[in-house]
Design a protein around this motif. Sequence first.
Motif, short mmCIF file in Angstrom:
data_model
loop_
_atom_site.label_atom_id
_atom_site.label_comp_id
_atom_site.label_asym_id
_atom_site.label_seq_id
_atom_site.Cartn_x
_atom_site.Cartn_y
_atom_site.Cartn_z
N VAL A 23 0.84 -1.20 0.00
CA VAL A 23 0.00 0.00 0.00
C VAL A 23 0.87 1.25 0.00
CG1 VAL A 23 -1.69 1.33 1.34
CG2 VAL A 23 -1.98 -1.13 1.04
N ASP A 24 1.97 1.21 0.74
CA ASP A 24 2.88 2.35 0.76
C ASP A 24 3.50 2.57 -0.63
OD1 ASP A 24 3.93 4.44 2.38
OD2 ASP A 24 5.88 3.43 2.32
N THR A 25 3.88 1.49 -1.30
CA THR A 25 4.41 1.59 -2.66
C THR A 25 3.37 2.20 -3.60
OG1 THR A 25 5.84 -0.33 -2.31
CG2 THR A 25 5.35 0.25 -4.61
N LEU A 26 2.13 1.76 -3.47
CA LEU A 26 1.06 2.30 -4.32
C LEU A 26 0.84 3.78 -4.06
CD1 LEU A 26 -1.52 -0.61 -4.08
CD2 LEU A 26 -0.06 -0.04 -6.02
N ARG A 27 0.96 4.20 -2.81
CA ARG A 27 0.84 5.63 -2.49
C ARG A 27 1.90 6.43 -3.22
NH1 ARG A 27 2.33 5.94 2.68
NH2 ARG A 27 2.18 8.17 2.69
N HIS A 28 3.11 5.88 -3.28
CA HIS A 28 4.20 6.58 -3.97
C HIS A 28 3.97 6.60 -5.48
CE1 HIS A 28 6.98 7.51 -0.71
NE2 HIS A 28 6.48 6.44 -0.12
N ILE A 29 3.51 5.49 -6.04
CA ILE A 29 3.25 5.43 -7.49
C ILE A 29 2.17 6.44 -7.87
CG2 ILE A 29 2.26 3.98 -9.32
CD1 ILE A 29 3.68 1.59 -7.97
N LEU A 30 1.15 6.56 -7.04
CA LEU A 30 0.04 7.47 -7.33
C LEU A 30 0.36 8.93 -6.96
CD1 LEU A 30 -2.97 5.33 -6.07
CD2 LEU A 30 -2.40 5.87 -8.45
N GLY A 31 1.53 9.16 -6.36
CA GLY A 31 1.89 10.51 -5.95
C GLY A 31 1.16 10.97 -4.70
N LEU A 32 0.78 10.01 -3.86
CA LEU A 32 0.00 10.31 -2.66
C LEU A 32 0.81 10.09 -1.38
CD1 LEU A 32 -3.24 8.41 -3.75
CD2 LEU A 32 -2.76 10.85 -3.97
N GLN A 33 2.13 10.07 -1.49
CA GLN A 33 2.97 9.71 -0.36
C GLN A 33 2.85 10.66 0.83
OE1 GLN A 33 4.11 10.27 -3.44
NE2 GLN A 33 5.71 11.81 -3.40
N LYS A 34 2.46 11.89 0.60
CA LYS A 34 2.34 12.82 1.73
C LYS A 34 1.01 12.68 2.47
CE LYS A 34 0.65 16.95 -0.66
NZ LYS A 34 0.91 18.35 -0.93
N PHE A 35 0.09 11.87 1.94
CA PHE A 35 -1.21 11.68 2.55
C PHE A 35 -1.27 10.38 3.35
CE2 PHE A 35 -2.02 14.45 -1.03
CZ PHE A 35 -2.86 15.41 -0.47
N ASP A 36 -1.95 10.45 4.49
CA ASP A 36 -2.20 9.26 5.29
C ASP A 36 -3.38 8.50 4.72
OD1 ASP A 36 -0.22 10.16 7.01
OD2 ASP A 36 -1.65 11.13 8.36
N ILE A 37 -3.38 7.19 4.95
CA ILE A 37 -4.49 6.36 4.53
C ILE A 37 -4.67 5.26 5.57
CG2 ILE A 37 -3.11 4.82 3.08
CD1 ILE A 37 -5.50 4.85 1.11
N GLY A 38 -5.89 4.95 5.90
CA GLY A 38 -6.18 3.90 6.86
C GLY A 38 -6.72 2.67 6.15
N ILE A 39 -6.14 1.51 6.46
CA ILE A 39 -6.61 0.23 5.93
C ILE A 39 -7.06 -0.59 7.14
CG2 ILE A 39 -6.02 -1.84 4.61
CD1 ILE A 39 -5.64 0.59 2.90
#
Length: 149
Positions: A23-39
């Motif tokens: 999920v962290d890798t996907l956040r980086h690919i999507l350019g969302l690395q500065k945003f938190d996400i809850g799973i």
Amino acid sequence: MGVVLRNLQKVVPLRRATLRKDVDTLRHILGLQKFDIGIICVDNRRIQRINNIYRKKNTPTDVLSFPFYEDLRPGRLPCPIHRDELNLGDIFLGVEYLTKTCQNESQDIHGVLTFLPLSASIYLTRWSLLMGSVIYWAIDMKQRKSGQR
């Protein structure tokens, strides 16, 4: 904070570290690395209750997404003012439901657990599903080339 992963079910053993990393890798690919996400991984009973409360469907499901930003325009990332607004939202994964579905369709549950947060993240940011398909294809090709699949 990054990815907050909670496993609130005991029905299916999970590879939490792998899921968090994916999920962290996907956040980086999507350019969302500065945003938190809850799973949040839950069993059938809990996802059915949540589905009934928010969608009026009294049945278990695979994934439910709850965006932090309700008024995002497609393709536009939020512009938070404060650090505590760097949040995309929460994704509930019906792990028990997914496991049964994967068994019936001869699919790998861990691959599905990687893809669903991707598609849910795209929903949270209102990106098009086509974008998600392209990214998923690229990840799949990368895994095939590296022999991980």
